[in-house]
Design an enzyme around this catalytic site. Structure first.
Site, PDB file in Angstrom:
ATOM      1  N   SER A 225     -51.860 -11.260 -44.500  1.00  0.00           N
ATOM      2  CA  SER A 225     -52.477 -11.427 -43.178  1.00  0.00           C
ATOM      3  C   SER A 225     -51.470 -11.065 -42.109  1.00  0.00           C
ATOM      4  O   SER A 225     -50.271 -10.974 -42.371  1.00  0.00           O
ATOM      5  CB  SER A 225     -52.942 -12.863 -42.980  1.00  0.00           C
ATOM      6  OG  SER A 225     -51.810 -13.681 -42.767  1.00  0.00           O
ATOM      7  N   LYS A 226     -51.989 -10.885 -40.913  1.00  0.00           N
ATOM      8  CA  LYS A 226     -51.139 -10.455 -39.803  1.00  0.00           C
ATOM      9  C   LYS A 226     -49.966 -11.395 -39.564  1.00  0.00           C
ATOM     10  O   LYS A 226     -48.896 -10.971 -39.184  1.00  0.00           O
ATOM     11  CB  LYS A 226     -51.977 -10.382 -38.532  1.00  0.00           C
ATOM     12  CG  LYS A 226     -52.603  -9.024 -38.362  1.00  0.00           C
ATOM     13  CD  LYS A 226     -53.064  -8.832 -36.958  1.00  0.00           C
ATOM     14  CE  LYS A 226     -53.975  -7.633 -36.902  1.00  0.00           C
ATOM     15  NZ  LYS A 226     -55.155  -7.839 -36.131  1.00  0.00           N
ATOM     16  N   ARG A 227     -50.228 -12.678 -39.767  1.00  0.00           N
ATOM     17  CA  ARG A 227     -49.157 -13.645 -39.495  1.00  0.00           C
ATOM     18  C   ARG A 227     -47.939 -13.411 -40.380  1.00  0.00           C
ATOM     19  O   ARG A 227     -46.834 -13.756 -40.034  1.00  0.00           O
ATOM     20  CB  ARG A 227     -49.669 -15.076 -39.707  1.00  0.00           C
ATOM     21  CG  ARG A 227     -50.361 -15.631 -38.484  1.00  0.00           C
ATOM     22  CD  ARG A 227     -50.803 -17.046 -38.719  1.00  0.00           C
ATOM     23  NE  ARG A 227     -51.777 -17.142 -39.800  1.00  0.00           N
ATOM     24  CZ  ARG A 227     -51.561 -17.759 -40.946  1.00  0.00           C
ATOM     25  NH1 ARG A 227     -50.408 -18.346 -41.180  1.00  0.00           N
ATOM     26  NH2 ARG A 227     -52.493 -17.793 -41.872  1.00  0.00           N
TER      27      ARG A 227
END
Ligand code: GLU
Length: 459
Positions: A225-227
């Site tokens: 995920s982007k995080r």
């Protein structure tokens, strides 16, 4: 049947038909690493077999689809040089879908059902497939035999109205119309496959080959995920990643050639790629490995291009330093790129003055730089090194001759005791390339000038 035999049978099929693959991205976000990897595998497989690769933009979700995302995806494909033979947009094909829906209803394989839409709060006429609930089995090229019981799916909805197909129906119609022979996609689509096969059968269509490729996972094996780092190809591109490195890296996300070879060009990937060598388990995304590929591909660029791009990446301040010249940069360029993974990083370090000592005498303001031994020892060593280097010819002042000139002394005195102050005198830094490399870059006159300056300061 043994795995090998089975594979040969499949291969036989590959050769008798022209391979056509596709990616079908939904333009609801930036070009994702996972989509790029699917695109690459589809592209490589098609090119390996002399087939075609199609891009199909699945933009039927009007609320979430955006032109800017479509552009980002196409720009990204172009940057990676994944050329395609045809481009379709589902939004431009509504008439085609309506015909198929009508045919299904007419043949009694589907029916219109009046229902209250929970979302819209009014009565709608959806289209449901008549599902006999049989078991569906298919042979996945990567995962092997897969079976599903479809009873629980019931008469599932295939179209929002007699004009608007839902995802599964549109995929099936398009893959058929576009003569797609191999559906190569992320294995999050495995559970969609039985529905799509049921629809194919209702339409009397032939089943394509399926190959579900492993998901890309974050380093802790959770969903990427982007995080946990960027997932957007454009962000990597803007961060200075080389397309060659990104391709090479993506290829290894789930595939490997079964040898030690890691550095690949596109041509070599096309030659060596096979679905047989794609793994079943998740592929872990490791940005350090991507950096490694970047450094390695950077070194492989033509010398003239590296020179041009390094020069263009250095800050204006660095380029205005008194000893900056093409000749000096030519000698320093390999050493400079050793420090970085991208030209962008090089630019950022240059802004901070990191490479200034290559083009100007260093400032030696603090004492800590001499800390290895006492100042007195450093002074003695620097004087001795000056004496030894004065005997080396200017024309043959290289890494090797400089090393030869001082090596015996360094062994006697202790390498650290000699090399540390020599290096600091040349670079003014606690961390820098070894003093022999620096001496060769600077040449005899400048090397001696810097050593003499240090000698003055140490007195
Ligand atoms: N549009 C689907 C997606 O974005 C791809 C469907 C497919 O490859 O069959 O995941």
């Amino acid at each position: 049947m043994s795995h090998n035999l089975l594979f040969q049978k499949l291969l036989g099929k590959f050769f008798s038909e022209k391979v056509i693959t596709r990616i079908a991205p939904s333009p609801t976000g930036m070009f994702h690493i996972g989509t790029a990897r699917s695109a690459l595998f589809n592209f490589l497989f098609a090119r390996h077999h002399g087939g075609e690769f199609i891009v199909r933009i699945e933009d039927t979700d009007k609320e979430r689809s955006k032109k800017e995302y479509e552009k980002d995806i196409l720009d990204g494909l172009n940057w990676l040089e994944l050329s395609f033979d045809a481009l379709f947009r589902q939004s431009e094909r509504t008439d085609v879908y309506a015909e198929y829906i009508a045919r299904l209803v007419k043949n009694g394989r589907a029916y219109v059902s009046k229902e209250k839409s929970e979302k819209e709060g009014r009565e709608v006429e959806v289209v449901r497939l008549k599902n006999s609930g049989t078991d569906i089995s298919f042979r996945d090229i990567i995962r092997g035999d897969i079976s599903f019981n479809t009873k629980e799916l019931g008469d599932f909805v295939i179209a929002r109205s007699i004009k608007e197909p839902l995802y599964h129906l549109a995929v099936v119609i398009d893959d058929h119309e576009m003569n797609v022979t191999h559906v190569i996609r992320g294995d999050d689509h495995i559970s969609n496959t039985p529905r799509q096969i049921l629809i194919q059968r209702a339409l009397g269509m032939e089943e394509p080959h399926y190959a579900h490729i492993p998901l890309i996972l974050a380093p802790n094996r959770s969903k990427l995920s982007k995080r946990k780092g960027s997932t957007s190809i454009t962000e990597y591109r803007e961060g200075g990643c080389l397309p060659e490195a990104m391709l090479n890296y993506l290829a290894f996300l789930g595939w490997n050639p079964g040898t030690d070879k890691e550095m690949y060009t596109m041509k070599e990937l096309i030659k060596d790629f096979s679905l047989e060598q794609v793994q079943k388990s998740g592929a872990v995304f490791d940005s350090r490995k991507l950096d490694w590929f970047n450094r390695e591909h950077l070194k492989k660029l033509p010398k003239a291009e590296v020179f041009r791009r390094v020069a263009a990446s250095l800050s204006r301040e660095t380029r205005r330093l008194p000893q900056y010249s093409d000749a000096r940069l030519k000698k320093a360029v390999d050493t400079i790129i050793e420090r970085v993974s991208t030209f962008k990083e090089l630019g950022e370090l240059s802004e901070k003055g990191e490479f200034d000592y290559f083009f100007a005498p260093p400032h030696m303001e603090t004492d800590i730089q001499w800390k290895k031994d006492s100042i007195e020892t450093a002074a003695l060593v620097v004087s001795a090194v000056i004496g030894l280097l004065e005997n080396v010819q200017e024309q043959t002042f290289t890494k090797e001759t400089v090393k030869n000139a001082i090596w015996r002394y360094a062994e006697e005195k202790g390498r650290g005791t000699v090399l540390w102050p020599m290096r600091v005198a040349l670079s003014g830094k606690e961390k820098s390339p070894d003093p022999f490399t620096l001496a060769e870059i600077f040449g005899k006159n400048e090397t001696l000038a810097r050593l003499k300056e240090a000698q003055q300061q140490l007195l």
